[in-house]
Enzyme design. Structure first.
Site, short mmCIF file in Angstrom:
data_model
loop_
_atom_site.label_atom_id
_atom_site.label_comp_id
_atom_site.label_asym_id
_atom_site.label_seq_id
_atom_site.Cartn_x
_atom_site.Cartn_y
_atom_site.Cartn_z
N HIS A 35 7.18 49.70 20.42
CA HIS A 35 5.82 49.21 20.16
C HIS A 35 5.65 47.85 20.81
CE1 HIS A 35 5.12 52.33 17.23
NE2 HIS A 35 6.32 52.09 16.78
N LEU A 36 4.51 47.66 21.43
CA LEU A 36 4.21 46.36 22.04
C LEU A 36 4.10 45.28 20.96
CD1 LEU A 36 1.49 47.93 24.28
CD2 LEU A 36 3.41 46.68 25.24
N GLU A 83 12.06 54.56 20.00
CA GLU A 83 10.66 54.28 19.65
C GLU A 83 10.33 52.84 20.03
OE1 GLU A 83 9.96 54.59 15.43
OE2 GLU A 83 7.95 53.74 15.59
N ARG A 106 1.65 43.32 10.98
CA ARG A 106 0.22 43.64 11.08
C ARG A 106 -0.28 44.29 9.78
NH1 ARG A 106 -0.99 46.61 16.51
NH2 ARG A 106 -3.11 46.10 15.81
N ALA A 129 -0.95 55.08 17.47
CA ALA A 129 -1.43 55.31 16.10
C ALA A 129 -0.74 56.49 15.41
CB ALA A 129 -2.94 55.52 16.12
N PRO A 138 -1.91 57.72 21.99
CA PRO A 138 -3.35 57.51 22.15
C PRO A 138 -3.76 56.06 22.36
CG PRO A 138 -2.80 58.12 19.88
CD PRO A 138 -1.57 58.35 20.71
N ASN A 139 -4.74 55.89 23.19
CA ASN A 139 -5.39 54.61 23.51
C ASN A 139 -4.55 53.69 24.39
OD1 ASN A 139 -7.83 55.11 21.97
ND2 ASN A 139 -6.55 54.88 20.15
N ARG A 182 -7.93 46.65 26.22
CA ARG A 182 -8.01 46.88 24.79
C ARG A 182 -7.34 45.74 24.01
NH1 ARG A 182 -3.57 50.70 21.86
NH2 ARG A 182 -4.60 50.75 19.83
N ASN A 232 6.20 55.53 22.78
CA ASN A 232 5.33 54.68 21.99
C ASN A 232 4.28 55.62 21.40
OD1 ASN A 232 3.52 52.99 20.82
ND2 ASN A 232 3.35 51.57 22.54
N TYR A 285 -2.28 43.20 22.51
CA TYR A 285 -1.48 44.03 23.42
C TYR A 285 -1.27 43.42 24.80
CZ TYR A 285 -2.35 47.46 19.77
OH TYR A 285 -2.42 48.10 18.56
C1 DQA Z 1 1.28 50.27 18.90
C2 DQA Z 1 1.11 49.88 17.44
C3 DQA Z 1 0.27 50.91 16.69
O1 DQA Z 1 0.10 50.53 15.33
C4 DQA Z 1 -1.10 51.06 17.32
O2 DQA Z 1 -1.83 52.08 16.68
C5 DQA Z 1 -1.05 51.26 18.79
C6 DQA Z 1 -0.04 50.55 19.57
C7 DQA Z 1 2.00 49.16 19.71
O3 DQA Z 1 2.47 49.47 20.80
O4 DQA Z 1 2.05 48.02 19.28
O5 DQA Z 1 -1.90 51.94 19.36
O6 DQA Z 1 2.10 51.43 18.96
#
Ligand code: DQA
Length: 145
Positions: free
Chosen positions: A101-102, A99, A108, A78, A10-11, A18, A75, A23
């Site tokens: 993550h950016l 898995e 964080r 959330a 998501p997102n 964003r 990825n 990011y």
């Molecule tokens: C994320 C890290 C997550 O905590 C966050 O909710 C995201 C992006 C990352 O790629 O850094 O939406 O997965």
């Protein structure tokens, strides 16, 4: 041809607009283009899904065997921190999962420090921006070969 399923949670469709300080400015389209180029060079095909819906991601994971997928690159965004359903789906299909993550989720907010996905993944890459995806794709390709 060997196939990798790429899932963006998501997102991530909003990348480039964003929270750019976290990011970066790169869009999801640009990331997908880079991933496709690496895949092509290595003779691998990609199926790519971006979804804001947990159930849709679970459905895609459940279909991997039927669709001839050998590795999942995800990825979970959330859902990393909340989704028992995605974790259980990965566990159920028993296909190597990378898995990514950016951002560095461990640097964080505390609620991001837990990944429900990491224990059912082959490994995790976190904190290298777009390079997390590119390294993740390289790892996924190594797992296929
Ligand atoms: C994320 C890290 C997550 O905590 C966050 O909710 C995201 C992006 C990352 O790629 O850094 O939406 O997965």
């Amino acid at each position: 041809m060997k196939k990798i399923l790429v899932i963006h949670g998501p997102n991530l469709n909003l990348l480039g607009q964003r929270e750019k300080s976290i990011y970066g400015k790169v869009t999801l389209e640009e990331i997908n283009k880079k991933l496709k180029a690496i895949a092509k060079k290595n003779g691998v095909t990609l199926e790519i899904l971006q979804s804001n819906h947990e159930g849709e991601i679970v459905d895609a994971i459940q279909e991997v065997k039927k669709n001839g997928i050998k590795v999942i690159l995800i990825n979970p965004a959330a859902y990393t921190h909340t989704s028992v359903a995605i974790r259980d789906a990965i566990s159920a299909v028993d296909i190597p999962t990378v898995e990514v993550h950016l951002s560095n989720i461990y640097a964080r907010e505390e609620f991001r420090h837990t990944s429900l996905i990491a224990p059912v993944s082959h490994g995790q890459i976190s904190g290298f921006g777009v390079d997390s995806y590119l390294l993740g794709m390289q790892a996924a390709i190594s797992l296929i070969k």
